[in-house]
Design a protein around this motif. Sequence first.
Motif: not given
Length: 181
Positions: A39-43, A51-55, A107-110
């Motif tokens: 989560d260091a890079v942001g959302a 809604r997956v992390p920006l990274s 696919v990754l959002a959940p």
Amino acid sequence: MVEHVLVATFGFPAVVFTFLLVVVVGYWLLVAVGLSSVDAVGAADPEAFGRVPLSVSLTVATALSWLTCLAGDLLLSTGPLPALSGFAVLLVALTVAFAGTRLVARVLAPRFQSAPDVVGRTCVIRTGRVDRTFGEAEVTMGDGTSVVVQVRQRTGLPLRVGGSATVEEHDRAGGFFWISG
């Protein structure tokens, strides 16, 4: 064959994404050794990338762009107009990256859903005990719905079924809430 891949990697258009890929790999190495977090890079933009992390979104987009450019360059390197085909490959790569990132994000959002906002609320214990390693509780939200959450207790006697406690904080790494009775 290796020479062709190296030439394609450091030739236009793949070179644009080669540098970014090196940055992405470096970032994930820092995450792997614990010097950074996902989560260091942001959302990411919730509408674009679910809604997956920006990274994660940037990693997928960079990898897809680089792979598409590399494949396109290798396929079209013998063409009559290499400069024109390079720009076409770049446009295709950006399109594939955007569409592919959206698909992967869905696919990754959940896996990246945020915890319910239960901090400060009263909960009712649902398991036989709650201690530092185990426990489950039910929290009634403001709209009357109930949420079952994993809970832990730092100190005191273990809480039992039907007992009540207050949710103190969320332990994101552990995926549970600390409570006090």
